[in-house]
Design a protein around this motif. Structure first.
Motif, mmCIF file in Angstrom:
data_model
loop_
_atom_site.group_PDB
_atom_site.id
_atom_site.type_symbol
_atom_site.label_atom_id
_atom_site.label_comp_id
_atom_site.label_asym_id
_atom_site.label_seq_id
_atom_site.Cartn_x
_atom_site.Cartn_y
_atom_site.Cartn_z
ATOM 1 N N TYR A 129 -29.929 26.534 34.357
ATOM 2 C CA TYR A 129 -28.735 27.367 34.528
ATOM 3 C C TYR A 129 -28.923 28.770 33.946
ATOM 4 O O TYR A 129 -27.963 29.556 33.944
ATOM 5 N N LEU A 130 -30.119 29.065 33.461
ATOM 6 C CA LEU A 130 -30.373 30.352 32.814
ATOM 7 C C LEU A 130 -31.241 31.238 33.692
ATOM 8 O O LEU A 130 -32.243 30.778 34.260
ATOM 9 N N ALA A 131 -30.872 32.501 33.777
ATOM 10 C CA ALA A 131 -31.690 33.485 34.473
ATOM 11 C C ALA A 131 -32.875 33.869 33.590
ATOM 12 O O ALA A 131 -32.866 33.616 32.378
ATOM 13 N N PRO A 132 -33.917 34.470 34.170
ATOM 14 C CA PRO A 132 -35.046 34.918 33.342
ATOM 15 C C PRO A 132 -34.578 35.813 32.194
ATOM 16 O O PRO A 132 -33.824 36.758 32.396
ATOM 17 N N GLY A 133 -35.020 35.488 30.989
ATOM 18 C CA GLY A 133 -34.640 36.255 29.810
ATOM 19 C C GLY A 133 -33.317 35.860 29.192
ATOM 20 O O GLY A 133 -32.967 36.330 28.104
ATOM 21 N N GLU A 134 -32.565 35.001 29.845
ATOM 22 C CA GLU A 134 -31.254 34.591 29.343
ATOM 23 C C GLU A 134 -31.417 33.463 28.327
ATOM 24 O O GLU A 134 -32.305 32.619 28.440
ATOM 25 N N ILE A 135 -30.553 33.441 27.329
ATOM 26 C CA ILE A 135 -30.583 32.433 26.272
ATOM 27 C C ILE A 135 -29.228 31.730 26.212
ATOM 28 O O ILE A 135 -28.181 32.375 26.267
ATOM 29 N N ALA A 136 -29.252 30.418 26.099
ATOM 30 C CA ALA A 136 -28.029 29.649 25.867
ATOM 31 C C ALA A 136 -27.665 29.755 24.390
ATOM 32 O O ALA A 136 -28.467 29.404 23.526
ATOM 33 N N SER A 234 -20.796 29.290 33.396
ATOM 34 C CA SER A 234 -22.010 28.993 34.175
ATOM 35 C C SER A 234 -22.806 27.811 33.625
ATOM 36 O O SER A 234 -23.834 27.444 34.202
ATOM 37 N N ILE A 235 -22.362 27.218 32.526
ATOM 38 C CA ILE A 235 -23.071 26.091 31.911
ATOM 39 C C ILE A 235 -22.237 24.816 32.085
ATOM 40 O O ILE A 235 -21.190 24.674 31.451
ATOM 41 N N PRO A 236 -22.667 23.896 32.944
ATOM 42 C CA PRO A 236 -21.912 22.643 33.096
ATOM 43 C C PRO A 236 -21.815 21.885 31.776
ATOM 44 O O PRO A 236 -22.793 21.784 31.030
ATOM 45 N N GLY A 237 -20.634 21.373 31.496
ATOM 46 C CA GLY A 237 -20.437 20.611 30.272
ATOM 47 C C GLY A 237 -20.309 21.435 29.017
ATOM 48 O O GLY A 237 -20.337 20.882 27.911
ATOM 49 N N ALA A 238 -20.157 22.751 29.145
ATOM 50 C CA ALA A 238 -19.982 23.593 27.952
ATOM 51 C C ALA A 238 -18.750 23.126 27.178
ATOM 52 O O ALA A 238 -17.720 22.786 27.758
ATOM 53 N N LEU A 239 -18.856 23.134 25.863
ATOM 54 C CA LEU A 239 -17.821 22.546 25.016
ATOM 55 C C LEU A 239 -17.319 23.548 23.993
ATOM 56 O O LEU A 239 -18.112 24.166 23.279
ATOM 57 N N LEU A 240 -16.011 23.694 23.919
ATOM 58 C CA LEU A 240 -15.368 24.541 22.917
ATOM 59 C C LEU A 240 -14.810 23.649 21.811
ATOM 60 O O LEU A 240 -14.011 22.750 22.083
ATOM 61 N N ILE A 241 -15.252 23.902 20.577
ATOM 62 C CA ILE A 241 -14.810 23.118 19.422
ATOM 63 C C ILE A 241 -14.009 24.027 18.496
ATOM 64 O O ILE A 241 -14.484 25.085 18.078
ATOM 65 N N GLY A 242 -12.794 23.633 18.169
ATOM 66 C CA GLY A 242 -11.990 24.331 17.174
ATOM 67 C C GLY A 242 -11.735 23.401 16.004
ATOM 68 O O GLY A 242 -11.352 22.247 16.199
#
Length: 363
Positions: A129-136, A234-242
């Motif tokens: 899911y990352l383009a070249p040079g992109e970092i999660a 753009s990231i499937p399953g991305a999770l927001l934790i509060g």
């Protein structure tokens, strides 16, 4: 022990260089894939080769119920009972998109938040899911940079286990850790301008009840969350934790509590006192601190600023309510709240009677 958590070959020495270590990380992911599905967070949490030594005490059971629900995992009957008590809703069948921990101090929030961050960084593959040079990126966000230190210390401790050490690129910095392949866990401040330019696979919002909430402030918490959410699209399953100990009837945490607590929705709101989540805390300590307060301040101060360890009442998004009488003896200072009403109605009634409350800080 879990055979799927023993990828081979053994991690290469750091002296072999980043390219070799990155290749090893890719081989490890392929090995896990061929052996079966990726391990769950509970499997990693309990495996002695990963984090088992830190979580072997039975007092971690409530947190295991929390994690099972957040990640949509099967629960034991005991875990289901804890889940129902702390969420007032049925156990979910799919992973959450947002999870909010409203838990008293020393309840273990920071350790669990760090565990989630490390698990999502090391046992999920974001490269497709990352383009070249992109970092999660997994930002650990606080009202100020110092506020994230506790979570980051736990992150570094987890990454120091033998099975994960090879994933760390170079020497971890004070406020950032880079991992192969293409993941970074880093400290950020609650600034809606600063969070916009990242690709976020998970976000940890630490002590969010104490972020700025006024619309006239430089960075209202709602604006920070609104700026953060699109970075996860753009990231499937991305999770927001509060995570936070409770504070007042305003801000993002209160809004999420109002909209999601007790409802069978995708977002999870978990509410519990310190002793529910950490049975190792001595109730005699809380009782002793309570007795030091002036009698005319015990009603609201008990929930506001009695002691950093005091927890919130189970009935609301903060404070110490009906549990107070059982722990401390004597009359419950919150007995005016009608216990025949459901948990949400009791929470609103409590706030109407006693005003905004503040039940202290962070783990």
């Amino acid at each position: 022990m879990l055979e799927t958590l023993r990828p081979s070959p053994a991690p290469p020495p750091k002296v072999l260089g980043l390219a070799v270590r990155a290749r090893h990380a890719r081989q490890q992911r392929r090995t896990l894939t061929t052996q079966g599905s990726q391990p769950t967070i509970l499997e990693v949490m309990e495996d002695p080769d990963y984090f088992g030594p830190w979580f072997q005490n039975p007092s971690w059971l409530p947190w295991k119920a929390f994690l099972a629900g957040v990640f949509g995992l099967p629960m034991t009957p005991e875990q289901e009972a804890i889940w129902l008590e702390c969420t007032q809703r049925p156990a979910p069948t799919e992973a959450a998109q947002e999870a909010w921990m409203v838990v008293g101090r020393r309840g273990g929030k920071s350790r669990i938040a760090a565990l989630i961050a490390v698990y999502l960084a090391c046992f999920r593959d974001y490269e497709p899911y990352l383009a070249p040079g992109e970092i999660a990126t997994i930002p650990v966000i606080s009202a100020d940079r110092k506020g994230s230190r506790t979570v980051m210390r736990y992150v570094k401790a987890y990454l120091a286990v033998d099975r994960l050490r090879h994933r760390v690129i170079g020497k971890p910095l004070t406020e950032a850790v880079s991992l192969t392949p293409r993941v970074q866990i880093e400290v950020q401040t609650g600034n809606y301008r600063a969070v916009r330019s990242y690709t976020v696979c998970a976000a940890i919002c630490d002590e969010i009840a104490f972020w700025q909430t006024d619309e006239d402030s430089a960075n209202p918490d709602e604006d920070v969350i609104k700026a953060l959410k699109p970075t996860m699209a753009s990231i499937p399953g991305a999770l927001l934790i509060g995570l936070s100990s409770p504070y007042a009837r305003k801000g993002v945490l209160w809004d999420r509590y109002e909209s999601s607590f007790g409802h069978d929705v995708r977002d999870v709101v978990w509410q519990a006192e310190t002793q529910t989540m950490n049975a190792t805390i001595d109730p005699a300590f809380i009782a002793a601190e309570y007795q030091k307060l002036a009698p005319d301040k015990r009603d609201k101060t008990f929930a506001q600023n009695a002691v950093e360890l005091l927890t919130a009442p189970v009935e609301i998004v903060g404070g110490v309510a009906s549990a107070g009488a059982d722990i401390l003896g004597g009359d419950d200072p919150y007995s005016e709240v009608d216990s025949s009403k459901n948990i949400r109605e009791r929470g609103r009634e409590f706030f109407n009677k006693f005003g905004d409350i503040a039940a202290v800080g962070q783990d």
